[in-house]
Design a protein around this motif. Structure first.
Motif, PDB file in Angstrom:
ATOM      1  N   SER A 273       0.832  -1.206   0.000  1.00  0.00           N
ATOM      2  CA  SER A 273       0.000   0.000   0.000  1.00  0.00           C
ATOM      3  C   SER A 273       0.863   1.252   0.000  1.00  0.00           C
ATOM      4  CB  SER A 273      -0.920   0.017   1.232  1.00  0.00           C
ATOM      5  OG  SER A 273      -1.811  -1.075   1.203  1.00  0.00           O
ATOM      6  N   GLU A 274       1.937   1.240   0.784  1.00  0.00           N
ATOM      7  CA  GLU A 274       2.835   2.395   0.847  1.00  0.00           C
ATOM      8  C   GLU A 274       3.584   2.591  -0.468  1.00  0.00           C
ATOM      9  OE1 GLU A 274       5.401   1.949   4.197  1.00  0.00           O
ATOM     10  OE2 GLU A 274       3.775   2.086   5.668  1.00  0.00           O
ATOM     11  N   VAL A 275       4.036   1.490  -1.066  1.00  0.00           N
ATOM     12  CA  VAL A 275       4.773   1.569  -2.331  1.00  0.00           C
ATOM     13  C   VAL A 275       3.873   2.119  -3.438  1.00  0.00           C
ATOM     14  CG1 VAL A 275       5.798   0.170  -4.171  1.00  0.00           C
ATOM     15  CG2 VAL A 275       6.480  -0.212  -1.809  1.00  0.00           C
TER      16      VAL A 275
ATOM     17  N   VAL B  70       8.472  -1.379 -11.551  1.00  0.00           N
ATOM     18  CA  VAL B  70       8.797  -2.714 -12.053  1.00  0.00           C
ATOM     19  C   VAL B  70       9.543  -3.548 -11.014  1.00  0.00           C
ATOM     20  CG1 VAL B  70      10.153  -3.980 -13.756  1.00  0.00           C
ATOM     21  CG2 VAL B  70       8.789  -2.033 -14.465  1.00  0.00           C
ATOM     22  N   ILE B  71      10.543  -2.956 -10.373  1.00  0.00           N
ATOM     23  CA  ILE B  71      11.349  -3.743  -9.432  1.00  0.00           C
ATOM     24  C   ILE B  71      10.526  -4.153  -8.207  1.00  0.00           C
ATOM     25  CG2 ILE B  71      12.321  -1.851  -8.025  1.00  0.00           C
ATOM     26  CD1 ILE B  71      15.043  -3.373  -8.311  1.00  0.00           C
ATOM     27  N   ASN B  72       9.567  -3.321  -7.815  1.00  0.00           N
ATOM     28  CA  ASN B  72       8.688  -3.707  -6.709  1.00  0.00           C
ATOM     29  C   ASN B  72       7.677  -4.762  -7.139  1.00  0.00           C
ATOM     30  OD1 ASN B  72       8.988  -2.144  -4.015  1.00  0.00           O
ATOM     31  ND2 ASN B  72       9.357  -0.581  -5.571  1.00  0.00           N
ATOM     32  N   ALA B  73       7.206  -4.676  -8.386  1.00  0.00           N
ATOM     33  CA  ALA B  73       6.298  -5.697  -8.911  1.00  0.00           C
ATOM     34  C   ALA B  73       6.993  -7.057  -8.949  1.00  0.00           C
ATOM     35  CB  ALA B  73       5.814  -5.309 -10.304  1.00  0.00           C
TER      36      ALA B  73
ATOM     37  N   PHE C 107      -3.745 -14.228  -2.832  1.00  0.00           N
ATOM     38  CA  PHE C 107      -3.472 -12.920  -2.240  1.00  0.00           C
ATOM     39  C   PHE C 107      -3.249 -11.879  -3.343  1.00  0.00           C
ATOM     40  CE2 PHE C 107      -0.312  -9.780  -0.826  1.00  0.00           C
ATOM     41  CZ  PHE C 107      -0.977  -9.235   0.262  1.00  0.00           C
ATOM     42  N   LYS C 108      -2.601 -12.278  -4.421  1.00  0.00           N
ATOM     43  CA  LYS C 108      -2.377 -11.370  -5.542  1.00  0.00           C
ATOM     44  C   LYS C 108      -3.695 -10.914  -6.149  1.00  0.00           C
ATOM     45  CE  LYS C 108       0.355 -10.886  -9.753  1.00  0.00           C
ATOM     46  NZ  LYS C 108       1.286 -11.549 -10.704  1.00  0.00           N
ATOM     47  N   SER C 109      -4.645 -11.839  -6.264  1.00  0.00           N
ATOM     48  CA  SER C 109      -5.968 -11.476  -6.772  1.00  0.00           C
ATOM     49  C   SER C 109      -6.685 -10.539  -5.801  1.00  0.00           C
ATOM     50  CB  SER C 109      -6.816 -12.738  -6.969  1.00  0.00           C
ATOM     51  OG  SER C 109      -6.225 -13.589  -7.924  1.00  0.00           O
ATOM     52  N   GLN C 110      -6.452 -10.758  -4.519  1.00  0.00           N
ATOM     53  CA  GLN C 110      -7.075  -9.915  -3.496  1.00  0.00           C
ATOM     54  C   GLN C 110      -6.578  -8.477  -3.592  1.00  0.00           C
ATOM     55  OE1 GLN C 110      -6.251 -11.143   0.545  1.00  0.00           O
ATOM     56  NE2 GLN C 110      -7.056  -9.252   1.415  1.00  0.00           N
ATOM     57  N   VAL C 111      -5.263  -8.299  -3.738  1.00  0.00           N
ATOM     58  CA  VAL C 111      -4.725  -6.934  -3.789  1.00  0.00           C
ATOM     59  C   VAL C 111      -5.120  -6.235  -5.088  1.00  0.00           C
ATOM     60  CG1 VAL C 111      -2.798  -7.458  -2.254  1.00  0.00           C
ATOM     61  CG2 VAL C 111      -2.469  -7.674  -4.723  1.00  0.00           C
TER      62      VAL C 111
ATOM     63  N   GLU D  79      -2.292  -3.180  -6.790  1.00  0.00           N
ATOM     64  CA  GLU D  79      -1.396  -3.891  -7.702  1.00  0.00           C
ATOM     65  C   GLU D  79      -0.734  -2.822  -8.567  1.00  0.00           C
ATOM     66  OE1 GLU D  79       0.912  -5.559  -9.727  1.00  0.00           O
ATOM     67  OE2 GLU D  79      -0.201  -7.204  -8.769  1.00  0.00           O
ATOM     68  N   ILE D  80       0.569  -2.628  -8.390  1.00  0.00           N
ATOM     69  CA  ILE D  80       1.253  -1.474  -8.986  1.00  0.00           C
ATOM     70  C   ILE D  80       1.232  -1.492 -10.512  1.00  0.00           C
ATOM     71  CG2 ILE D  80       3.601  -2.448  -9.054  1.00  0.00           C
ATOM     72  CD1 ILE D  80       4.485   0.357  -7.883  1.00  0.00           C
TER      73      ILE D  80
END
Length: 324
Positions: free
Chosen positions: A72-74, A124-127, A149-153, A159-160
């Protein structure tokens, strides 16, 4: 070099202090979880198990909440910095100088380009970091909770790679690289980035540093034509602004912020996605330059409709004022 080390070296080398994923901390949680579980299995005399249970109280209570907060912060940092960059790029006249002064930034064209590149690299690097840590979770737990969890975010809009500001940065890059508009062609932010047409239907595609590929359809699913005056809802789906207003049962005069929370996205049927919609101005510029004849036709058509809706709105206001 392992990605974990590469990630931390990249973040350490940034001039500005940015939110990061606690990559090492998250890996330690998983490592401790696996070690503790295997120790218990060895104590029971069982040597077949290689991971902790699918529903692990240790991981579920610490791992996912920590990752969620950091994501969330990123994403929040990326969206805000991208918004300010593009606001500055699109500003003109006194407003542009005011934004430069307020942000204490120099009016340097090259600085804008570098900032755009830094933002895309950061995204990209955070993804990649998120993908790797979730893959590690599923490997240790023999589960698919990481993918769930990925679908949840994605449904939570953190999802960046689904951020509308990333789409705007891609369009920003293509606009800067247009020799017809800029006499001095800007250096590339990233390679393999272009607007393509397949049977007349546009698509925005981009390969980000050979790691991740974006492919965004530029066809409005409501009018089934190239998006005009595009807007991205908070769920990430892109529509023509007028089509989005129609779908949310509001007039162009009132705007999408006037949409009721119960109104849903025409594609994913998610509610409450209109209030935080983002007007994609860089994408609008890109499409208007790439499809000039179509753009002029839509402009004339929508102008008539806008005038009609504005007239009806003010007539309604006048009737309400006089009590008719």
């Amino acid at each position: 070099m392992k990605f974990c080390k590469q990630y931390h070296e990249y973040m350490k080398g940034q001039e500005k202090k940015l939110p990061v994923l606690g990559f090492k901390k998250l890996k330690k949680i998983l490592k401790k979880c696996r070690r503790d579980f295997q120790s218990k299995e060895d104590h029971k005399g069982c040597h077949d198990a290689q991971s902790c249970p699918q529903h692990c109280p240790v991981c579920d209570v610490t791992f996912f909440p920590s990752l969620l907060n950091e994501m969330s912060e990123v994403v929040g940092c990326f969206n805000e910095r991208a918004r300010k960059l593009l606001e500055l790029h699109l500003a003109s006249g006194f407003r542009k100088y005011f934004i430069w002064f307020k942000g204490k930034l120099r009016g340097n064209h090259g600085a804008l380009i570098q900032e755009g590149k830094d933002l895309v690299t950061y995204a990209v690097i955070n993804a990649i970091a998120i993908q790797k840590i979730l893959k590690k979770y599923d490997k240790i737990h023999y589960s698919k909770q990481g993918q769930a969890f990925k679908s949840q975010v994605q449904s939570m809009h953190i999802e960046i790679l689904q951020s509308p500001w990333l789409c705007e940065l891609v369009a920003f890059h293509i606009n800067l690289r247009n020799p017809k508009v800029n006499s001095r062609v800007a250096p590339a932010l990233f390679d393999g980035c272009l607007l393509t047409f397949n049977e007349g239907k546009p698509s925005l595609s981009c390969e980000l540093f050979n790691y991740i590929k974006l492919d965004i359809d530029m066809t409005c699913s409501i009018c089934l034509d190239t998006v005009f005056d595009p807007v991205s809802l908070t769920c990430g789906h892109i529509f023509c602004y007028m089509c989005a207003c129609s779908a949310s049962s509001v007039t162009i005069v009132d705007g999408l912020k006037a949409a009721k929370p119960k109104e849903k996205c025409p594609l994913c049927r998610e509610a409450g996605v209109y209030e935080g919609a983002v007007h994609l101005q860089e994408l609008n510029i890109l499409l208007s330059r790439s499809c000039p004849e179509y753009w002029e036709h839509r402009l004339q058509t929508e102008r008539v409709e806008r005038i009609k809706q504005a007239k009806e709105h003010w007539e309604s206001q006048c009737r309400a004022f006089v009590g008719a």
